[in-house]
Scaffold this active site. Structure first.
Site, short mmCIF file in Angstrom:
data_model
loop_
_atom_site.label_atom_id
_atom_site.label_comp_id
_atom_site.label_asym_id
_atom_site.label_seq_id
_atom_site.Cartn_x
_atom_site.Cartn_y
_atom_site.Cartn_z
N ASP A 188 43.21 44.93 41.65
CA ASP A 188 42.01 44.53 40.91
C ASP A 188 41.17 43.62 41.79
O ASP A 188 41.70 42.84 42.59
CB ASP A 188 42.39 43.79 39.63
CG ASP A 188 41.17 43.48 38.78
OD1 ASP A 188 40.51 44.43 38.33
OD2 ASP A 188 40.87 42.29 38.56
N ILE A 191 35.16 38.59 40.60
CA ILE A 191 34.56 37.34 41.06
C ILE A 191 34.98 36.24 40.11
O ILE A 191 34.82 36.36 38.89
CB ILE A 191 33.02 37.46 41.11
CG1 ILE A 191 32.60 38.55 42.09
CG2 ILE A 191 32.39 36.12 41.50
CD1 ILE A 191 31.12 38.87 42.06
N HIS A 192 35.53 35.17 40.65
CA HIS A 192 36.00 34.05 39.84
C HIS A 192 35.42 32.73 40.34
O HIS A 192 34.96 32.63 41.48
CB HIS A 192 37.53 33.98 39.86
CG HIS A 192 38.20 35.17 39.27
ND1 HIS A 192 38.28 35.39 37.91
CD2 HIS A 192 38.81 36.24 39.84
CE1 HIS A 192 38.91 36.52 37.68
NE2 HIS A 192 39.23 37.07 38.84
N ARG A 193 35.47 31.72 39.49
CA ARG A 193 34.99 30.38 39.82
C ARG A 193 36.02 29.69 40.70
O ARG A 193 37.14 29.42 40.25
CB ARG A 193 34.77 29.61 38.53
CG ARG A 193 33.92 28.38 38.68
CD ARG A 193 33.45 27.92 37.30
NE ARG A 193 34.41 27.08 36.61
CZ ARG A 193 34.45 26.93 35.29
NH1 ARG A 193 33.61 27.60 34.53
NH2 ARG A 193 35.32 26.13 34.72
N GLU A 255 38.35 48.70 41.15
CA GLU A 255 36.89 48.77 41.12
C GLU A 255 36.27 49.04 42.48
O GLU A 255 35.08 49.39 42.54
CB GLU A 255 36.33 47.47 40.54
CG GLU A 255 36.57 47.28 39.05
CD GLU A 255 37.89 46.59 38.74
OE1 GLU A 255 38.11 46.26 37.56
OE2 GLU A 255 38.70 46.40 39.67
N GLU A 311 26.59 27.68 34.55
CA GLU A 311 27.06 29.03 34.26
C GLU A 311 25.87 29.92 33.86
O GLU A 311 24.76 29.45 33.63
CB GLU A 311 28.10 29.00 33.14
CG GLU A 311 29.34 28.18 33.47
CD GLU A 311 30.26 28.87 34.47
OE1 GLU A 311 29.91 29.97 34.93
OE2 GLU A 311 31.32 28.31 34.79
#
Length: 511
Positions: A188, A191-193, A255, A311
């Site tokens: 997988d 995009i993460h913080r 993806e 955000e």
């Protein structure tokens, strides 16, 4: 996992004429994307003036081209590379590559109004990634190992902050690649913080339901770390393709196959040097690391601001008191690398999240109700997530109900969607004034509004919390709303817009 390739479509190689008329450009990394933008007027600028990555860089781009839900004044403008980063004499930072639908159109090859349809086709026409040899991987031209004396990621990479109250410096466009601890082929990317916590540690925030988090929990239950690569500075097709979510891309779907479908050629991967994971071979920067089992830190442990970062809804999020930790093992880069970032609430997030949202809704509606939904726009006001506008073409009285069914399909296929506006085929869904016109002239509140209460939404919406709505027992639960601004089929003859003579207006401008 093998990916389905429906026979109704074919893959078109980059640079080849597309049967739909799309002109897919020969872009395969960030540098070729920038070179393309340089050929287009008003789409790319560079600055040699020194800029501080701490709050100043984002503050500048807020005015230049951030757009989106950023506090006004702002605008949609060019992508921008800062060549003189304070404290980092050899660094460059790019912001806003995808902060314009027009620019994304140029980078992917489909017209602005057909980007969601192009993404839908790419999802149906996947091209799996391929693994290449390390000597052919530009991302490993320069290597920094955490075991080396003096290693400090804070001195190697100029991670920006968006505001002065951010929890710390963030990597805002770090594409995290992880895999099932028991099945390396179950991959997988998301995009993460990612907040810089120390010389070799990052915190990572997982929104509910993320597949890499499922991998992490599985590894943690076994008392093992989860190997990941954080990939930055990429072909925009990779970033946008990675933003599909379940059920359009179910658990076990890679993806990166979507980016391959967009380009007509596989994304190239390479084995990492210090962890058992793969990285995107043509990335500008790769951070290799492991998510540690059982280790948590407060996101703002160094700043104590109580805040995280701005955000996509336009507000600064609260710092999370307990986040997993990535222990960095190495950083690999291209020579003279470009760090790519974004402004959190900007138009770039709309492109990243919104175009896959449009594709997901288009795919499911076309499968369930062929020919009814003509197009979908994930509006900037919702950050590409909260608000969708569906354009429908009714052909009979039964389509009155089917139109509302399409809205329900949209809500079911994209969990984070909050509001759906339905309009007829004569309304331009990309023109907010036209959509608002339909709301004023084809909508009556008490008969054309549908409420779907008590369903899952998005934890970053400040209204989806108990302090705002006492009925909510957990963050990320809300009432979703459908605004049916379409004309009932039997009344269509009474709602025909004023018809003007078709002329070539340019003749009057050139005389």
């Amino acid at each position: 996992m093998p990916q389905k390739k429906p026979s109704t479509y074919r893959i078109v190689k980059a640079g080849e004429p597309h049967p739909q008329g799309w002109n897919v450009p020969p872009v395969n990394d960030l540098r070729s994307a920038i070179e393309l933008l340089k050929t287009l007027p008003e789409q790319y600028v560079e600055s040699n003036r020194e800029v501080d990555p701490i709050a100043e860089l984002a503050g500048v781009y807020r005015y230049i081209g951030a757009g989106g839900t950023v506090m006004r004044p702002t605008r949609i403008g060019p992508a921008m590379t800062f060549n003189n980063i304070k404290g980092f004499p050899d660094a460059r930072v790019l912001v806003g590559l995808m902060a314009s639908r027009k620019r994304v159109s140029a980078l992917l090859g489909a017209p602005e109004r057909e980007l969601g349809i192009q993404m839908a086709e790419a999802r149906r026409n996947v091209t799996p990634p391929t693994v290449i040899e390390p000597e052919n991987a530009p991302c490993q031209e320069v290597v920094y190992r955490a075991e080396d004396e003096g290693f400090d990621l804070r001195k190697i990479l100029p991670a920006p902050t968006n505001t002065t109250e951010d929890a710390g410096p963030y990597f805002c466009l770090g594409l995290v690649l992880g895999s099932d601890p028991d099945d390396r082929d179950n991959v997988d990317v998301t995009i993460h913080r990612l907040c810089v916590q120390s010389k070799d540690e990052l915190s990572i925030f997982f929104a509910p339901g993320r597949h890499i988090d499922a991998f992490r929990l599985k590894a943690e239950a076994a008392g093992k770390p989860l190997a990941v690569s954080i990939n930055m500075g990429l072909d925009p097709a990779i970033h946008i393709g990675a933003e599909f979510e379940a059920p359009t891309t179910p658990f076990g779907f890679n993806e990166l196959c979507v980016a391959g479908g967009l380009r007509g050629q596989p994304v190239e991967l390479v084995e990492c040097l210090t962890v058992k994971q793969r990285a995107i071979a043509r990335a500008e920067i790769v951070i290799e690391g492991e998510i540690l089992p059982g280790v948590r830190v407060a996101e703002d442990q160094n700043s104590h601001t109580g805040k995280a970062m701005p955000e996509f809804p336009g507000y600064t999020g609260e710092a999370n008191p307990s986040l997993p930790v990535i222990k960095v093992k190495a950083i690999t880069t291209r020579k003279n690398p470009i760090l790519q970032t974004l402004v959190g609430p900007g138009e770039e997030h709309v492109s990243l999240a919104g175009i896959p949202t449009e594709a997901s809704i288009h795919i499911e509606c076309e499968d369930a109700l062929p020919g009814l939904v003509k197009n979908v726009y994930a509006h900037s006001a919702g950050g590409g997530k909260f608000l969708a506008i569906l354009q429908v073409q009714k052909k009979n009285a039964g389509d009155d109900g089917m139109t509302r069914q399409a809205a329900l399909i949209a809500l079911s296929v994209y969990r984070e969607l909050k509001n759906v506006i339905l309009v007829d085929e004569d309304v331009d869904i990309f023109d907010t004034d036209d959509v608002m016109w339909a709301l004023q002239t084809r909508y009556v509140g008490d008969i054309d509004t549908l409420f779907v209460p008590g369903v899952a939404g998005h934890v970053l919406d400040p209204t989806q919390q108990p302090f705002y709505d006492p009925r909510v027992t957990a963050k990320g639960t809300t009432t979703k709303t459908i605004f049916d601004c379409t004309v009932p089929y039997h009344l269509k003859e009474h709602f025909i817009r004023a018809q003007f003579k078709e002329v070539d207006a340019s003749l009057w401008l050139s005389s």
